[in-house]
Design a protein around this motif. Structure first.
Motif: not given
Length: 73
Positions: A32-40
């Motif tokens: 989840v954290a990686e998906a959020r960071e990649n979206l950012r």
């Protein structure tokens, strides 16, 4: 300048998909954290490269995230 945008993240297979509905930009990651960071990062890249007109045309000012009750069966 900073802007607050919506991030919707859901599991897909072995990873997670993240979506910003205001701009219809998506990304993914193993957590989840990686998906959020990649979206950012994808959003920052969009704002760095898009013209003011493209941002205006794509940006949805009002996005509502809610639940809907439906009858099944």
């Amino acid at each position: 300048m900073t802007r607050h945008l919506t991030a919707i993240i859901e599991r897909e297979g072995d990873g997670y998909v993240s979506l910003c509905p205001e701009l219809d930009i998506a990304s993914q990651g193993d957590t989840v954290a990686e998906a959020r960071e990649n979206l950012r990062e994808a959003l920052e890249l969009f704002f760095e490269t898009a013209s003011a007109n493209e941002i205006k045309n794509r940006l949805h000012q009002e996005v509502y995230v809610t639940q809907v009750e439906v009858a099944v069966g």
